[in-house]
Design an enzyme around this catalytic site. Structure first.
Site, mmCIF file in Angstrom:
data_model
loop_
_atom_site.group_PDB
_atom_site.id
_atom_site.type_symbol
_atom_site.label_atom_id
_atom_site.label_comp_id
_atom_site.label_asym_id
_atom_site.label_seq_id
_atom_site.Cartn_x
_atom_site.Cartn_y
_atom_site.Cartn_z
ATOM 1 N N CYS A 1 0.841 -1.197 0.000
ATOM 2 C CA CYS A 1 0.000 0.000 0.000
ATOM 3 C C CYS A 1 0.883 1.256 0.000
ATOM 4 O O CYS A 1 1.842 1.359 -0.744
ATOM 5 C CB CYS A 1 -0.947 -0.060 1.195
ATOM 6 S SG CYS A 1 -2.347 1.081 1.116
ATOM 7 N N SER A 2 0.568 2.217 0.878
ATOM 8 C CA SER A 2 1.296 3.487 0.885
ATOM 9 C C SER A 2 2.663 3.388 1.530
ATOM 10 O O SER A 2 3.373 4.395 1.647
ATOM 11 C CB SER A 2 0.463 4.555 1.603
ATOM 12 O OG SER A 2 0.172 4.151 2.924
#
Length: 333
Positions: A114-115
């Site tokens: 993800c981030s």
């Protein structure tokens, strides 16, 4: 029987505000791989930036096994950085970034969920690489780190020793791919079966996007035109027809639209039509041919091609996965 190989050390870095599933999902895949392999193929560790519990984005606290830049003497086989909902806005601890930069070069492979890609990018580890991250922050990653090529549709990407995964549950897909790399397809398929997950998830992550209606952009007259197009998608919206409505030449209109809205008129219209088709497929029972006509596509085949470009799956596949569930009326006694 020969001796079993030494466990591969897998370290997941979890920083304050971490998304818990970015950590727990991959760890459960590796732990299940140990079960299915019949021996400890992986030794699993969560690393924090400092001693003490890590508060996740959900408020649950996670106790790290190790502290970065302090407790790691043994080699790390696989180093992953978990994401945080605010990773794009909050700068990471400088000592963590320095540690990632040093340790990643000494691992067999490294990556992010993800981030978490923002932390690797801040360390310069994504320069010149092709990566993915959550679709909602993909454009921000590309803008903030222009030397990074961001694919916002991919579920996970392999680029040399780098591995990056899209949003949240895609961490499971990435971990399963790593298990397949290490232990083979059969073991990975058993892990997927046990965890009731796709061995290879169909389609990319753009099918999950929920951006809603595009906010009209540009000068007032252009915003009014965009609202009119969105309300009348079945009409002809060629550049020539839209230019006539704006009382401009087609060339001047196309140049003005792109400069102020950021995309060509044709791209904007197609995106608006695809978004409308998504809503009809989710909440209606019309056949693709009728959906195409309502949204301004020439036929079902034109809809299918445009839908595939923007969403990554066919309209039929999309409806199967995302159509609203109709309640079954209670039986009368």
């Amino acid at each position: 029987m020969g001796a079993k190989p030494k466990p591969r050390t897998v370290v997941i870095v979890a920083l304050p505000g971490v998304q818990l599933l970015d950590v727990a999902g991959p760890l459960d895949v590796f732990a299940e791989a140990n079960v299915q392999a019949g021996y400890p193929a992986y030794a699993l560790f969560v690393a924090g930036a400092e001693p003490g519990p890590i508060r996740s984005s959900s408020g649950i606290r996670l106790m790290p096994d190790r502290i970065v830049d302090r407790d790691f003497q043994e080699p790390i086989d696989t180093l992953l950085v978990a994401g945080c909902p605010n990773a794009a806005e909050v700068p990471a601890d400088g000592s963590v970034i320095d540690w990632l930069r040093r340790r990643a070069s000494r691992t067999r492979r490294f990556g992010s969920v993800c981030s978490g890609a923002f932390f690797l990018a801040a360390a310069g580890l994504l320069d010149g690489r092709r990566v993915t991250t959550h679709w909602a922050v993909a454009d921000m990653l590309a803008s903030k780190f222009p030397s990074v090529t961001v694919d916002k549709d991919a579920i996970y990407i392999t680029d040399g020793k780098l591995r990056t995964a899209a949003g949240v549950t895609a961490g499971l897909d990435l971990a399963l791919a790593l298990v397949e790399e290490d232990l083979g397809r059969d073991t990975a398929m058993k892990v997927a079966s046990q965890l009731v997950m796709f061995f290879k998830r169909p389609g990319g992550q753009m099918q999950f996007t929920r951006k809603g209606e595009a906010v009209p952009a540009g000068r007032a007259a252009l915003q009014e035109l965009q609202r009119w197009v969105a309300a009348n998608l079945s009409l002809d919206h060629s550049v020539a027809s839209l230019a006539t409505r704006m009382e401009l030449s087609p060339r001047h209109f196309a140049r003005l639209f792109r400069a102020e809205v950021g995309v060509t008129p044709a791209t904007w219209v197609e995106e608006a039509r695809v978004n409308a088709a998504r809503r009809l497929l989710e909440f209606g029972n019309e056949a693709p041919k009728q959906v195409a006509l309502h949204c301004g596509f020439a036929d079902a085949d034109t809809l299918r091609r445009a839908f595939n470009r923007h969403v990554g799956v066919t309209p039929a596949e999309y409806r199967k996965r995302f159509a609203r569930i109709t309640e079954v009326p209670a039986r009368q006694h």
